[in-house]
Structures are given as C-alpha cells and as structure tokens.
Scaffold this active site. Structure first.
Site, short mmCIF file in Angstrom:
data_model
loop_
_atom_site.label_atom_id
_atom_site.label_comp_id
_atom_site.label_asym_id
_atom_site.label_seq_id
_atom_site.Cartn_x
_atom_site.Cartn_y
_atom_site.Cartn_z
N GLU A 92 -20.33 22.72 25.70
CA GLU A 92 -20.39 21.34 25.86
C GLU A 92 -20.91 20.57 24.50
OE1 GLU A 92 -25.27 21.16 27.23
OE2 GLU A 92 -24.70 19.66 26.14
N CYS A 111 -28.85 15.69 24.53
CA CYS A 111 -27.58 15.29 24.92
C CYS A 111 -27.13 14.39 26.32
CB CYS A 111 -25.94 16.71 25.68
SG CYS A 111 -27.86 18.35 25.52
P1 NAP Z 1 -21.52 21.31 15.02
O1 NAP Z 1 -20.21 20.18 13.62
O2 NAP Z 1 -20.23 20.79 16.66
O3 NAP Z 1 -21.19 21.89 15.09
C1 NAP Z 1 -22.11 23.25 15.90
C2 NAP Z 1 -21.44 24.65 15.39
O4 NAP Z 1 -19.63 24.49 15.44
C3 NAP Z 1 -22.26 24.85 14.14
O5 NAP Z 1 -22.32 25.66 13.75
C4 NAP Z 1 -20.73 24.08 13.36
O6 NAP Z 1 -21.34 24.91 11.83
C5 NAP Z 1 -19.98 24.50 14.11
N1 NAP Z 1 -18.10 24.67 13.66
C6 NAP Z 1 -18.21 23.01 13.16
N2 NAP Z 1 -16.58 22.59 12.66
C7 NAP Z 1 -15.79 24.37 13.38
C8 NAP Z 1 -14.93 24.23 13.50
N3 NAP Z 1 -13.73 23.29 12.99
N4 NAP Z 1 -14.61 25.66 13.90
C9 NAP Z 1 -15.53 26.24 13.94
N5 NAP Z 1 -16.72 26.25 14.14
C10 NAP Z 1 -17.20 25.13 13.79
O7 NAP Z 1 -21.90 19.68 15.37
P2 NAP Z 1 -23.11 19.54 14.58
O8 NAP Z 1 -23.73 19.35 13.77
O9 NAP Z 1 -25.19 20.08 15.03
O10 NAP Z 1 -23.97 17.67 14.74
C11 NAP Z 1 -22.43 17.17 14.92
C12 NAP Z 1 -21.90 16.45 15.98
O11 NAP Z 1 -22.29 17.52 16.89
C13 NAP Z 1 -22.92 15.15 16.46
O12 NAP Z 1 -22.89 14.25 15.60
C14 NAP Z 1 -23.18 14.93 17.67
O13 NAP Z 1 -21.68 13.88 17.36
C15 NAP Z 1 -22.57 16.14 18.22
N6 NAP Z 1 -23.91 17.34 18.96
C16 NAP Z 1 -23.33 17.14 20.19
C17 NAP Z 1 -24.60 17.83 20.74
C18 NAP Z 1 -24.88 17.39 22.34
O14 NAP Z 1 -25.74 18.21 23.21
N7 NAP Z 1 -23.37 17.21 24.01
C19 NAP Z 1 -25.91 18.40 20.31
C20 NAP Z 1 -25.60 18.80 19.14
C21 NAP Z 1 -24.77 17.89 18.64
P3 NAP Z 1 -21.43 24.87 10.54
O15 NAP Z 1 -22.45 25.51 11.01
O16 NAP Z 1 -20.34 25.13 9.53
O17 NAP Z 1 -21.14 23.38 10.74
#
Ligand code: NAP
Length: 528
Positions: free
Chosen positions: A264, A301
């Site tokens: 998601e 979200c």
């Molecule tokens: P994220 O950067 O996507 O991280 C989510 C998870 O994925 C973390 O465990 C992260 O690990 C891992 N991850 C990040 N990059 C990866 C890669 N290249 N390959 C594999 N795994 C990876 O999300 P976030 O830190 O929660 O938030 C960042 C942005 O995500 C927000 O600014 C927003 O835009 C979006 N977001 C959307 C929702 C939604 O409900 N749709 C919810 C939260 C966030 P690490 O621990 O290493 O970072």
C-alpha cells in the site's frame, strides 16, 4: 542505553555490529534504546525457522490459532504505559492517539480470532461425485483456502501499532496460517521491540512452534530485500512510500519463483464537491475538509490531498481559506518524512498557476520538527498541464482545484490514477445526476465515500482499504478488515480424496459447524 536484539523465533540474537538508535522527532534527540542491524545469517535463520514452523502451524486448528491471536492482544495490553510512552517518544504522536491505536490493534487481533473460531472463512465448497453420470462420471471435488507460507511484513511508519509489528498485516497472516517475519520500521524500533516481545511471549504461552514469529532490525534496502528474495518466503505485506513498495514488488516478481507483494503506497484520495452541496453547506464542508486534511498531522494514507469543486462564486474558496488558516500542524513521524513534506510543498510552489491559498496561522513549534499545514489552489488547466499535482504529498496539505463544468469534472475523474478512496459531496437530488462520476470513481478507488471524509477507516468485514495501482500493487485485495486474510491464502482442490484423509473443513460430517457450498447450496448440513 538499552540494547535491543533481533527476535529470531524464541531466541534473541545480536550477531551484527552496525548500530542505530531510537530517535525522538519532537526533541530531536536519541532515545535510550539502541539496536544492531540484522546480519545476513540472522535473516536466513529467521526465514528457515519460519519455514519449519509453517509445517506445524498450518495444521493447527482455527480455534488454537484464535487462542494465539487473543494472547497477543492480551500481551499488548499487558505492555502497559511503557508501550504508550515509548511509542509517543519515537513518533511524536500524542499518547491518547497511541492508546486508541493500541485498542484498534487489540480489536483487529480479536476480530481475526472470532473469524477463525466461526471458521466459515475457509470458503469450503464441495461438489459430490456422480458416478453414473454420462458420458463421464463426475469426480468428488472439495475446495478450500489454505495458507501460503512464511510472510514478510514491513511495518508502516504512520501506524506504529495498528499497521506495524502486531498490526493488521501480521494478524491477517497469522489468521491465514502463515508464520510472520517483520522488518521493523527504523522510525519506531523500540515500539517494535515491545510489540515483538509481546508476540513472542504469546507464542510461548500458547505453545506455538518456534519460528512462528521473528522481528528483524536494519535497512529495508538490505535486509528487507534479502527477506523478499529468500526462496522460502511466500508473500509480502508493506505500507509506505511508492519507491520502496515498487522496489520490493519488482524484486518479488523477478525472483525465480515470483511471490505476491501487497504494497500500500499512498494516494491523494480526491474529494469532489457538487454545486448544490456547495451552495447548501459549503462552509461546513470546507471546515470538515480542513479538519480531515490535518488530522494526525496529515499522516494518514486516506488523507484527502485533492479537492475538486465547480467554481460558482468565490464564497467556497474563501471558506476553505478561513477554515485552513485555523488549523494546526505538529511534529511529523520522522525527520525524513518532514523533509519530504517540505520538499513537496516547494515543488507545488514552483509550478506556475499554483497559489498558496492558506497557511495555518495557529501552528507553533520548532521549524526542525513541525509541519505547517498549507492549502494550495489552482484551476483545472494547471492540473492538466501538471499531472504531478495529483500525486501525494504525505502531510497536512491539499490542493483545491476549481473546474468550470460537470464535463470538466468528469474528464478530470477519468484521468485519475488509482486511489485508496474517492469522495463525493452532493445533495440527494443532485447525486443521481452525477451517477457517471460515481461510475468512474468506482474504477479508480477501493472505497467510494458519499458525504463524508475518507480519514477514519472502519475495521470490519465490508471494509476495502486498497485500490488500483499506484495506490497499491494489487487492487484485488484489502489490508483492513476480515477479507485481508485472503492475501495470504490460496485455494486448493482435493479430487476423490478419502473422507478420513480430508481436512476437517471438508469431511462429510461438518463437525466444525461451518457454512459450506455443497452442490451449489450454502449450508451447514452434513453430507450423507
Ligand atoms: P518508506 O521509506 O517507504 O519505508 C517503509 C519501509 O520500507 C521501511 O521499513 C523501510 O526501511 C523500507 N524501505 C525503504 N526503502 C526501501 C527499499 N529501497 N527497498 C526495500 N525496503 C525499503 O516509508 P516511510 O519511511 O514510512 O515514509 C516515507 C514516505 O512514505 C512518506 O513521506 C510518505 O510519502 C510515504 N508513506 C505512505 C504511507 C501510506 O499510508 N500510503 C504511509 C507511510 C509513509 P528503512 O527502515 O530502511 O527505512
């Protein structure tokens, strides 16, 4: 400083030497918890244990699985105030919100426990044999859902309890019969540790197999990727950014054995205001809209990031401006999320024709940690020329787009990509005149909301929290509600298997008293 270790089944492990710390985004200081990043060996060990546990866990009865889920719920409550204060310090979310989220998490676990105890979710279907059918005899065919195997869950930053270690993905995978390995979110590792220990304790107390659950810390791009590529992993649940979700999806489908990734990834959740509703209650809608955009500092979200309205006069725009100026911002979940928010605002401001209509006047706090709500405005031509305006900026912001006609509104709806939700405000009289709009929106979103706001996702059997790409990587599922269980199952059909060897759900005698589709009739009857 408290040193937390990986949870690998019933063991704790600390083989790594790369460290990181829990961080307080409000005070911008390290918390008293430190963590090792998992090593490649620890990742392999967790997956191997999960695969061994699967052989036992998939055969355990639904009632026994329910006892396990209920025990997790109890352990989360037993985690007491420590869970609330640690989670609040890591996320900037207020304790009352975390307490509410804990109860939501507990209720989700209990909801799946009830589903298992009732048992009909397995969707048992039986077509009995007709041996004298001509020209060919009909075999005995029996169908039900069975578990996929070890599941990897990536906890969400914005729901540190309800969509993280013991959250909806984990609960639905356990309910389906799958062991779970969680990759802890780096923005709330100490919360993850407390939740993970609650699951481990519950698993021990209810005699679940070692390996039913593991919790690993480390970088998503490293250990997250290793988990997704591991041949013994059979499915993935994820909530987060588009880039990470898509990278994990691409990795999963490129494996020699591709596996499903239920990612998601965010959505702008468009809200359409029809002209009569705007005339009748424009001020009220504007105030409620502003409240929905800034709820939880816009970190839901289902946050409504785009509003479309037919511009009749300037009154509605003025009401939006007034309402938005009275909102308050707050601390965001993590520094990278605040940076991404501020970059998103800059991106919008740089586009010609985008006006910053209102900025919160009530937000106080530190520039380094606090997000300030901003409402943008533009006309539909600017949106058409700059489709990126319809992409999510995660945080307390939205863009109000004015259109000049119903046709233009329908055209914009037609060009939308996939979203989790789409909302329409209209009077009872005008909604039927806009049935085309609703027809378009059901193709674009997982949930169509009428005269309400998308924030606030009810956890129940009829909820769909999902939607067409790019809001998720699989539009056929939901991550909230009982139907989430089917992400981690697949149907199997037994042809002519002896009654004594069939699973209890499919035997002639319906000892589980579940609903089954027998020769086309839904019934709880035995087969004689
Ligand atoms: P994220 O950067 O996507 O991280 C989510 C998870 O994925 C973390 O465990 C992260 O690990 C891992 N991850 C990040 N990059 C990866 C890669 N290249 N390959 C594999 N795994 C990876 O999300 P976030 O830190 O929660 O938030 C960042 C942005 O995500 C927000 O600014 C927003 O835009 C979006 N977001 C959307 C929702 C939604 O409900 N749709 C919810 C939260 C966030 P690490 O621990 O290493 O970072």
């Amino acid at each position: 400083m408290k040193q937390e270790l990986q949870i690998v089944g019933f063991d704790f492990s600390g083989l790594g030497n790369e460290m990181f710390y829990s961080y307080n985004p409000a005070n911008q200081v390290k918390n008293e918890y430190s963590f090792f990043k998992a090593t490649s060996d620890e990742v392999n060990r967790a997956v191997e244990k999960a695969a061994a546990a699967f052989k036992v866990y998939r055969k355990i009865s639904g009632v026994e699985k329910a006892v396990f889920l209920e025990a997790i719920a109890e352990e989360l409550i037993n985690a007491g105030d420590e869970l609330i204060s640690v989670c609040s310090s890591e996320t900037g979310l207020p304790p009352a919100r975390i307490e509410g989220e804990r109860m939501r998490t507990v209720n989700q676990l209990r909801m799946f426990a009830n589903l298992l105890k009732e048992g009909s979710w397995v969707d048992a279907r039986i077509d009995t044999a007709i041996s004298d059918r001509t020209p060919l005899p009909k075999p005995d065919l029996r169908f039900m859902q069975i578990a996929l195997g070890p599941v990897v869950v990536f906890g969400a930053s914005n729901f540190p309890l309800a969509f993280s270690v013991a959250g909806g993905d984990t609960a639905s995978a356990f309910a389906a019969g799958c062991p779970v390995i969680v990759k802890a979110h780096s923005a709330h590792p100490a919360t993850s540790a407390i939740s993970g220990k609650a699951i481990q304790t519950a698993a021990r107390k209810t005699h679940m197999p070692d390996g039913i659950f593991s919790l690993l810390y480390g970088d998503g791009s490293k250990i997250g990727m290793q988990l997704v590529k591991h041949p013994l992993v059979k499915a993935v649940g994820f909530t987060g950014s588009f880039n990470a979700g898509k990278a994990l999806f691409d990795a999963a489908v490129s494996r020699p054995e591709p596996i499903p990734v239920y990612a998601e990834m965010g959505s702008t959740n468009p809200v359409f205001i029809l002209p009569d509703a705007m005339k009748e209650r424009g001020r009220e809608i504007a105030a409620a809209y502003a409240g929905s955009v800034v709820l939880g500092v816009g970190q839901f979200c289902t946050n409504p990031g785009m509003l479309l309205y037919q511009s009749i006069d300037d009154q509605f725009k003025q009401s939006l401006k007034t309402a938005f100026e009275q909102t308050t911002g707050g601390v965001m979940l993590a520094p990278n999320i605040l940076n991404a928010y501020n970059d998103g605002l800059k991106h919008h401001l740089a586009i010609e024709g985008v006006e910053p209509l209102a900025v919160s006047k009530l937000t106080t706090g530190n520039d380094q940690s606090t997000a300030v709500p901003v409402l943008f405005a533009a006309d539909s031509k600017v949106l058409v020329d700059n489709p990126a305006l319809s992409e999510e900026i995660f945080g307390p912001t939205s863009i109000a787009i004015s259109v000049t006609s119903k046709i233009e509104m329908l055209k914009i709806a037609e060009n939308l990509t996939g979203h989790l939700t789409a909302t329409v405000h209209g009077t009872d009289e005008e909604l039927p005149e806009y049935i085309e709009l609703i027809d378009i929106l059901e193709q674009k979103a997982g949930r169509v909301v009428i005269n309400g706001f998308p924030t606030g996702v009810e956890v129940c059997s009829s909820m769909v929290h999902g939607g067409p790409f790019p809001s998720t990587t699989d539009s056929k599922t939901t991550s909230v509600g009982t139907a989430a269980i089917y992400r981690f199952t697949r149907p199997v059909c037994y042809q002519n298997l002896n009654d004594s060897m069939l699973p209890p759900e499919l035997k002639n005698k319906n000892t589980l008293n579940i609903f089954r589709l027998i020769n086309g009739d839904r019934t709880k009857n035995d087969i004689f």
